[in-house]
Write a protein that holds these residues in place. Sequence first.
Motif, short mmCIF file in Angstrom:
data_model
loop_
_atom_site.label_atom_id
_atom_site.label_comp_id
_atom_site.label_asym_id
_atom_site.label_seq_id
_atom_site.Cartn_x
_atom_site.Cartn_y
_atom_site.Cartn_z
N ALA A 33 146.18 -57.75 61.00
CA ALA A 33 146.23 -57.80 62.45
C ALA A 33 145.12 -58.64 63.05
N CYS A 34 144.32 -59.25 62.24
CA CYS A 34 143.21 -60.03 62.75
C CYS A 34 143.72 -61.18 63.58
N GLY A 35 143.17 -61.34 64.76
CA GLY A 35 143.58 -62.45 65.60
C GLY A 35 144.69 -62.10 66.56
N MET A 101 135.83 -62.08 69.94
CA MET A 101 135.23 -60.80 69.53
C MET A 101 136.31 -59.95 68.88
N HIS A 102 135.95 -59.36 67.76
CA HIS A 102 136.91 -58.51 67.05
C HIS A 102 136.31 -57.13 66.83
N ARG A 103 137.17 -56.15 66.94
CA ARG A 103 136.76 -54.79 66.67
C ARG A 103 137.51 -54.29 65.45
N THR A 108 142.31 -51.71 60.28
CA THR A 108 142.68 -53.06 60.70
C THR A 108 141.60 -53.61 61.62
N MET A 109 141.83 -54.78 62.18
CA MET A 109 140.93 -55.28 63.20
C MET A 109 141.74 -55.95 64.28
N GLU A 110 141.15 -55.99 65.46
CA GLU A 110 141.89 -56.56 66.58
C GLU A 110 140.92 -57.28 67.50
N ASN A 130 132.52 -54.36 63.92
CA ASN A 130 132.77 -55.37 64.94
C ASN A 130 132.14 -56.69 64.50
N HIS A 131 132.77 -57.79 64.89
CA HIS A 131 132.25 -59.10 64.47
C HIS A 131 132.78 -60.18 65.40
N LEU A 132 132.18 -61.35 65.27
CA LEU A 132 132.69 -62.53 65.97
C LEU A 132 133.49 -63.37 64.98
N MET A 133 134.49 -64.05 65.49
CA MET A 133 135.24 -65.03 64.71
C MET A 133 135.03 -66.39 65.36
N ILE A 134 134.55 -67.32 64.57
CA ILE A 134 134.20 -68.64 65.11
C ILE A 134 135.06 -69.68 64.41
CU LIG Z 1 138.41 -60.35 62.80
#
Ligand SMILES: [Cu+2]
Length: 175
Positions: A33-35, A101-103, A108-110, A130-134
Amino acid sequence: MSSAQTGTSRFRRSALLGAVVATALGGGAILAACGTGGGTGGGANAQGGASTGPARLSVADSYIPLPPAGGMAAGYLTVRNDGGQDQLLKVTSPAAESVTMHRSTASTMEQVDSLDVPAHGALQLARGGNHLMIMGWQKAPSLGDELELDLTFAKSGTISVKVPVKELTYRPGQS
Ligand SMILES: [Cu+2]
């Protein structure tokens, strides 16, 4: 939001996304589910009384694990807060086209529109959480580079930090 990137380029990136993040985070199954998603930020931290007064923010322990071949990278940092509640609303970088920004949840992550910075506490962006996606680098990052991230908060305005690019396996506390 990311109005400039639509259609095919975005689609092509998501094919790369699984492999790159699986490497960066050390596990592939959670990435489905990322992104996707969005609009679910905030909420989890609605405490009452302690959230008044101005926020007093500082950013520590920031790093970006070196992305393979200039591909998508994760970004990690800690926002410390010695004052009242705030919210991280947006992250941008002059070095990259897109920072989101992702949680992470249990499985999963969203993508989220905001992340809470609790009063007299910290917002932690860390491996497994939690993280950033660059993505969309102007120039492929190298070890030792320092990349600017501009963090925009609801109450504190924008804080710019220089974030070092570290080995893929780096964790804060190591040299
Ligand atoms: Cu992510």
